[in-house]
Design a protein around this motif. Structure first.
Motif, PDB file in Angstrom:
ATOM      1  N   ILE A   1     -19.476 -28.545  -8.315  1.00  0.00           N
ATOM      2  CA  ILE A   1     -18.964 -29.572  -7.412  1.00  0.00           C
ATOM      3  C   ILE A   1     -19.131 -30.949  -8.064  1.00  0.00           C
ATOM      4  CG2 ILE A   1     -19.203 -30.651  -5.149  1.00  0.00           C
ATOM      5  CD1 ILE A   1     -20.367 -28.022  -4.123  1.00  0.00           C
ATOM      6  N   ARG A   2     -18.019 -31.666  -8.260  1.00  0.00           N
ATOM      7  CA  ARG A   2     -18.067 -33.022  -8.812  1.00  0.00           C
ATOM      8  C   ARG A   2     -18.138 -34.060  -7.705  1.00  0.00           C
ATOM      9  NH1 ARG A   2     -13.618 -34.661 -10.683  1.00  0.00           N
ATOM     10  NH2 ARG A   2     -14.451 -36.145 -12.238  1.00  0.00           N
ATOM     11  N   LYS A   3     -17.356 -33.836  -6.655  1.00  0.00           N
ATOM     12  CA  LYS A   3     -17.247 -34.846  -5.598  1.00  0.00           C
ATOM     13  C   LYS A   3     -16.726 -34.190  -4.343  1.00  0.00           C
ATOM     14  CE  LYS A   3     -13.956 -37.826  -5.993  1.00  0.00           C
ATOM     15  NZ  LYS A   3     -13.120 -38.963  -6.467  1.00  0.00           N
TER      16      LYS A   3
ATOM     17  N   ARG B   1     -14.224 -28.477  13.760  1.00  0.00           N
ATOM     18  CA  ARG B   1     -14.244 -28.214  12.322  1.00  0.00           C
ATOM     19  C   ARG B   1     -13.787 -29.447  11.561  1.00  0.00           C
ATOM     20  NH1 ARG B   1     -15.501 -23.566  10.273  1.00  0.00           N
ATOM     21  NH2 ARG B   1     -15.780 -21.752  11.650  1.00  0.00           N
ATOM     22  N   LEU B   2     -14.453 -29.637  10.408  1.00  0.00           N
ATOM     23  CA  LEU B   2     -14.230 -30.817   9.584  1.00  0.00           C
ATOM     24  C   LEU B   2     -13.638 -30.378   8.256  1.00  0.00           C
ATOM     25  CD1 LEU B   2     -14.822 -33.923   9.588  1.00  0.00           C
ATOM     26  CD2 LEU B   2     -16.996 -33.354   8.483  1.00  0.00           C
ATOM     27  N   LYS B   3     -12.542 -30.982   7.847  1.00  0.00           N
ATOM     28  CA  LYS B   3     -11.930 -30.675   6.573  1.00  0.00           C
ATOM     29  C   LYS B   3     -12.602 -31.489   5.466  1.00  0.00           C
ATOM     30  CE  LYS B   3      -8.704 -27.949   8.229  1.00  0.00           C
ATOM     31  NZ  LYS B   3      -8.642 -26.506   7.907  1.00  0.00           N
ATOM     32  N   VAL B   4     -13.057 -30.786   4.401  1.00  0.00           N
ATOM     33  CA  VAL B   4     -13.734 -31.444   3.285  1.00  0.00           C
ATOM     34  C   VAL B   4     -12.972 -31.127   2.004  1.00  0.00           C
ATOM     35  CG1 VAL B   4     -15.879 -31.668   1.978  1.00  0.00           C
ATOM     36  CG2 VAL B   4     -15.958 -31.221   4.444  1.00  0.00           C
ATOM     37  N   ARG B   5     -12.631 -32.179   1.263  1.00  0.00           N
ATOM     38  CA  ARG B   5     -11.902 -32.035   0.009  1.00  0.00           C
ATOM     39  C   ARG B   5     -12.904 -32.038  -1.143  1.00  0.00           C
ATOM     40  NH1 ARG B   5      -6.748 -30.484  -1.608  1.00  0.00           N
ATOM     41  NH2 ARG B   5      -6.128 -31.573  -3.522  1.00  0.00           N
ATOM     42  N   LEU B   6     -12.891 -30.949  -1.956  1.00  0.00           N
ATOM     43  CA  LEU B   6     -13.833 -30.829  -3.067  1.00  0.00           C
ATOM     44  C   LEU B   6     -13.105 -30.989  -4.388  1.00  0.00           C
ATOM     45  CD1 LEU B   6     -15.915 -27.684  -1.976  1.00  0.00           C
ATOM     46  CD2 LEU B   6     -16.474 -30.095  -1.614  1.00  0.00           C
ATOM     47  N   SER B   7     -13.727 -31.757  -5.289  1.00  0.00           N
ATOM     48  CA  SER B   7     -13.279 -31.835  -6.670  1.00  0.00           C
ATOM     49  C   SER B   7     -14.246 -30.978  -7.493  1.00  0.00           C
ATOM     50  CB  SER B   7     -13.291 -33.276  -7.177  1.00  0.00           C
ATOM     51  OG  SER B   7     -12.972 -33.323  -8.559  1.00  0.00           O
ATOM     52  N   LEU B   8     -13.711 -30.004  -8.225  1.00  0.00           N
ATOM     53  CA  LEU B   8     -14.539 -29.021  -8.912  1.00  0.00           C
ATOM     54  C   LEU B   8     -14.191 -28.965 -10.401  1.00  0.00           C
ATOM     55  CD1 LEU B   8     -13.900 -26.221  -6.271  1.00  0.00           C
ATOM     56  CD2 LEU B   8     -16.004 -27.547  -6.453  1.00  0.00           C
ATOM     57  N   ARG B   9     -15.179 -28.599 -11.203  1.00  0.00           N
ATOM     58  CA  ARG B   9     -14.946 -28.364 -12.627  1.00  0.00           C
ATOM     59  C   ARG B   9     -15.334 -26.916 -12.948  1.00  0.00           C
ATOM     60  NH1 ARG B   9     -14.333 -31.234 -17.254  1.00  0.00           N
ATOM     61  NH2 ARG B   9     -14.820 -33.227 -16.246  1.00  0.00           N
ATOM     62  N   ARG B  10     -14.393 -26.173 -13.520  1.00  0.00           N
ATOM     63  CA  ARG B  10     -14.677 -24.804 -13.928  1.00  0.00           C
ATOM     64  C   ARG B  10     -15.708 -24.781 -15.056  1.00  0.00           C
ATOM     65  NH1 ARG B  10      -9.055 -24.408 -12.915  1.00  0.00           N
ATOM     66  NH2 ARG B  10      -8.581 -22.831 -11.307  1.00  0.00           N
ATOM     67  N   SER B  11     -16.475 -23.698 -15.100  1.00  0.00           N
ATOM     68  CA  SER B  11     -17.420 -23.538 -16.196  1.00  0.00           C
ATOM     69  C   SER B  11     -16.662 -23.481 -17.513  1.00  0.00           C
ATOM     70  CB  SER B  11     -18.217 -22.237 -16.002  1.00  0.00           C
ATOM     71  OG  SER B  11     -19.079 -22.015 -17.089  1.00  0.00           O
ATOM     72  N   ARG B  12     -16.945 -24.467 -18.373  1.00  0.00           N
ATOM     73  CA  ARG B  12     -16.260 -24.597 -19.664  1.00  0.00           C
ATOM     74  C   ARG B  12     -14.745 -24.713 -19.483  1.00  0.00           C
ATOM     75  NH1 ARG B  12     -19.400 -23.276 -24.136  1.00  0.00           N
ATOM     76  NH2 ARG B  12     -21.476 -22.482 -23.605  1.00  0.00           N
TER      77      ARG B  12
ATOM     78  N   LEU C   1     -23.709 -30.494   0.761  1.00  0.00           N
ATOM     79  CA  LEU C   1     -23.115 -29.233   0.337  1.00  0.00           C
ATOM     80  C   LEU C   1     -23.863 -28.713  -0.889  1.00  0.00           C
ATOM     81  CD1 LEU C   1     -20.533 -31.393   1.063  1.00  0.00           C
ATOM     82  CD2 LEU C   1     -19.383 -29.182   1.093  1.00  0.00           C
ATOM     83  N   GLU C   2     -24.256 -27.447  -0.845  1.00  0.00           N
ATOM     84  CA  GLU C   2     -24.976 -26.837  -1.954  1.00  0.00           C
ATOM     85  C   GLU C   2     -24.284 -25.536  -2.366  1.00  0.00           C
ATOM     86  OE1 GLU C   2     -29.571 -27.523  -1.763  1.00  0.00           O
ATOM     87  OE2 GLU C   2     -28.884 -27.027   0.263  1.00  0.00           O
ATOM     88  N   GLY C   3     -23.987 -25.404  -3.630  1.00  0.00           N
ATOM     89  CA  GLY C   3     -23.352 -24.200  -4.149  1.00  0.00           C
ATOM     90  C   GLY C   3     -24.367 -23.113  -4.478  1.00  0.00           C
ATOM     91  N   THR C   4     -23.862 -21.958  -4.885  1.00  0.00           N
ATOM     92  CA  THR C   4     -24.701 -20.812  -5.247  1.00  0.00           C
ATOM     93  C   THR C   4     -24.678 -20.635  -6.749  1.00  0.00           C
ATOM     94  OG1 THR C   4     -24.137 -19.721  -3.168  1.00  0.00           O
ATOM     95  CG2 THR C   4     -25.072 -18.342  -4.892  1.00  0.00           C
ATOM     96  N   GLY C   5     -25.856 -20.472  -7.348  1.00  0.00           N
ATOM     97  CA  GLY C   5     -25.951 -20.308  -8.792  1.00  0.00           C
ATOM     98  C   GLY C   5     -25.548 -18.921  -9.242  1.00  0.00           C
ATOM     99  N   PRO C   6     -25.529 -18.696 -10.564  1.00  0.00           N
ATOM    100  CA  PRO C   6     -25.158 -17.372 -11.083  1.00  0.00           C
ATOM    101  C   PRO C   6     -26.219 -16.332 -10.736  1.00  0.00           C
ATOM    102  CG  PRO C   6     -25.957 -18.775 -12.848  1.00  0.00           C
ATOM    103  CD  PRO C   6     -25.829 -19.656 -11.639  1.00  0.00           C
ATOM    104  N   ASP C   7     -25.817 -15.070 -10.716  1.00  0.00           N
ATOM    105  CA  ASP C   7     -26.732 -13.964 -10.419  1.00  0.00           C
ATOM    106  C   ASP C   7     -27.451 -13.566 -11.705  1.00  0.00           C
ATOM    107  OD1 ASP C   7     -25.970 -13.379  -7.605  1.00  0.00           O
ATOM    108  OD2 ASP C   7     -24.025 -13.054  -8.535  1.00  0.00           O
ATOM    109  N   THR C   8     -28.640 -14.113 -11.912  1.00  0.00           N
ATOM    110  CA  THR C   8     -29.414 -13.764 -13.103  1.00  0.00           C
ATOM    111  C   THR C   8     -30.435 -12.686 -12.738  1.00  0.00           C
ATOM    112  OG1 THR C   8     -30.852 -15.654 -12.660  1.00  0.00           O
ATOM    113  CG2 THR C   8     -29.051 -15.952 -14.241  1.00  0.00           C
TER     114      THR C   8
ATOM    115  N   TYR D   1     -25.281 -14.002  -0.988  1.00  0.00           N
ATOM    116  CA  TYR D   1     -24.305 -14.996  -0.532  1.00  0.00           C
ATOM    117  C   TYR D   1     -23.780 -15.759  -1.744  1.00  0.00           C
ATOM    118  CZ  TYR D   1     -22.247 -18.920   1.977  1.00  0.00           C
ATOM    119  OH  TYR D   1     -21.376 -19.859   2.465  1.00  0.00           O
ATOM    120  N   ASP D   2     -22.451 -15.883  -1.837  1.00  0.00           N
ATOM    121  CA  ASP D   2     -21.882 -16.553  -3.012  1.00  0.00           C
ATOM    122  C   ASP D   2     -21.011 -17.751  -2.630  1.00  0.00           C
ATOM    123  OD1 ASP D   2     -19.792 -15.267  -1.845  1.00  0.00           O
ATOM    124  OD2 ASP D   2     -18.961 -14.448  -3.701  1.00  0.00           O
TER     125      ASP D   2
END
Length: 553
Positions: free
Chosen positions: A435-437, A450-461, A486-493, A535-536
């Protein structure tokens, strides 16, 4: 399924004072009191394929043991072309020894059973035949493992033989076994390519034999030698498998690839037979102190474990079925079920083979379903995965191990598994973004809306893209200005796959939860099974402008 590391023996000296049991069809036997130092005898075992070969035995002495801990053993030295280069080791246990009586008749005196650590593996111990034949086909229902141990000897068939794992999974299993203090022999397959027409080998004294926990795609068991046969009854090994008493395992023939030479004869390294179980030909019903005993004919109860793996990049689908023995009616006498090692191995191997490797940059999903006879609906869970750690996908293997452990430690009711299905969908991509913004119109919102939220994202690499998500405003949120976090979910290590396999290989450590929250009914067990969830998505929370507390959605 846990195998002991030292021979577990009770004092059965009283058996030697009783007359030998007459055998209607079995070969003649020689009581221990007639076995003498210096006798020249012959032993029989399989060195390659299914053909039985013989080698020379010299009786060195009879070790009577003491009345508190040890059963008598026959000390011998092996020689001859077949064993001069290798000595004896795991896989030879149960090899019958025959000596001539006064009239020149060859009589079975016992079977090779333990090594003593002698360099070269030529000097070892044998279990007297009367002790072996004193073990019944059906032990008492209350029979349990003996606590007495033979102090200096090691049984020759304690290593588990596992066929069906390859590549990264094979390496992970070997490392996990070492960490768990187990000796695990990996066979190259369930049968050699040249022997798909390999016929059922009749079990006679000297034949290669296997005691199987599973068969099929993943074959797990222990390979040894038949010591004695009377009609359909088979005695083998000359010592315990797990020493767990009543069992319901597969009695199988076996194919020996070769004898692997290691003269050191340590607890971790020794000469052993590289072998694989063959056909299911009966039931192993007694895992006793002086032998394992079974009957050819009907097989024990089993259920199928089917693993279907989809390669989402190529469209290829692989399906493998493993037959798992069901010892639920015996209360899992070895401490855990055969499903634990079978399922983790089958799923980990399917993931590695499907992706042709074990890159951490992988993703996909897994659904596991367990059909139980006593439940109308199956137990199931489905998870998605991104990454997975080094080696075969550790997150996938870990979830399978957690699920089976939950089943094995449930103690409040007996249940019977009818089938286990695992469905894997895998790809060689890493669909993770950062998540960038986040932007949202600054306006008054109603609780429960319900609230609409616009996310700016950067793909891994990769590049930048945007998504719009809908966030529900909690109905109980106090009035006032709020920050939206807002908090994302990390990779499944989740660590390496060896972490999961190490605990699986030590089934005796399994124990139910002690916090009082463990499931106590089959319905609760099904709920707990379904709660094995990853949860992902994105977690959202509303925080007051001047406070760190939050209201999560």
């Amino acid at each position: 399924m846990r195998a002991v590391h030292r021979a577990l023996l009770t004092c059965v000296l009283l058996l030697l004072a009783a007359p030998a049991v007459a055998r209607a069809e079995g070969e003649p036997i020689m009581p221990l009191e007639q076995v003498q130092k210096g006798m020249r005898c012959q032993a029989a075992s399989v060195f390659q394929g299914t053909a039985i070969s013989s080698f020379d035995i010299e009786i060195l002495d009879v070790i009577q043991g003491d009345s508190a801990a040890e059963a008598p053993r026959i000390l011998f030295r092996a020689s001859g072309a077949a064993v001069d280069a290798t000595g004896v080791g795991p896989g030879f246990s149960g090899s019958p020894i025959r000596c001539p009586d006064g009239a020149g008749v060859m009589r079975n005196i016992g079977a090779i059973s333990e090594g003593i650590g002698e360099y070269g593996g030529k000097v070892a111990l044998a279990t007297p035949i009367q002790l072996i034949l004193g073990e019944p086909v059906e032990p008492p229902a209350s029979a349990r493992r003996s606590s007495a141990t033979l102090r200096s000897a090691r049984p020759l068939a304690t290593p588990l033989t596992l066929a069906g794992a390859s590549g990264p999974m094979a390496g992970a299993l070997q490392r996990a076994a070492k960490r768990a203090g187990r000796v695990l022999l990996l066979s190259p397959g369930t049968a050699p390519r040249s022997s798909f027409a390999f016929p059922v080998a009749p079990l006679v004294p000297g034949s290669a034999v296997a005691v199987g926990y599973t068969s099929g795609a993943v074959s797990i068991g222990a390979v040894g030698t038949v010591a004695y046969v009377d009609g359909s009854t088979v005695w083998a090994f000359g010592h315990p498998l797990d020493g767990a008493g009543r069992r319901s395992l597969l009695l199988q023939d076996a194919y020996v690839y070769t004898v692997v030479n290691n003269p050191v004869q340590s607890s971790e390294l020794s000469t052993y037979k590289l072998a694989a179980p063959g056909h299911d030909i009966g039931t192993l019903s007694n895992d006793a102190n002086s032998a394992v005993v079974g009957v050819t004919g009907a097989a024990p109860p089993t259920y199928p474990l089917q693993v279907v793996a989809h390669d989402l990049d190529t469209g290829r689908v692989r399906s493998q079925v493993t037959k798992v023995t069901d010892e639920s009616d015996l209360g899992l006498p070895a401490g855990g079920s055969a499903l634990s090692l079978a399922a983790t191995t089958a799923v980990g191997n399917a993931a590695a083979v499907t992706l042709s490797g074990a890159s951490t940059r992988q993703s996909g999903s897994m659904c596991m379903r367990v059909t139980v006879r006593e439940l109308k609906k199956p137990m199931r869970f489905c998870n998605t995965y991104v990454g997975g750690g080094p080696g075969p996908n550790s997150a996938v293997v870990g979830d399978v191990g957690t699920a089976v452990s939950l089943l094995d430690t449930f103690e409040y009711a007996n249940f019977h598994i009818s089938k286990v299905d695992v469905n894997l969908k895998l790809r060689r991509s890493y669909p993770q973004a950062f998540i960038r913004k986040a932007t949202v119109a600054r306006r008054a919102v109603r609780r429960g809306s319900r609230l609409k939220v616009r996310l700016s994202l950067r793909r891994s690499r990769g590049g930048i893209f945007s998504r719009t998500i809908s966030v529900r405003v909690p109905r109980g949120m106090p009035v006032g200005d709020r920050k939206l976090l807002l908090e994302g979910t990390g990779p499944d290590t989740g660590g390496s796959v060896e972490d999961s396999l190490t605990s699986v290989l030590d089934l005796g450590s399994l124990a139910p939860d002690s916090d009082g929250d463990e499931p106590r009914t089959l319905g609760q067990l099904r709920t707990a099974f379904g709660d094995i969830h990853r949860y992902d998505g994105i977690t959202t929370s509303f925080q007051p402008e001047d406070d760190d507390s939050s209201v999560e959605d």
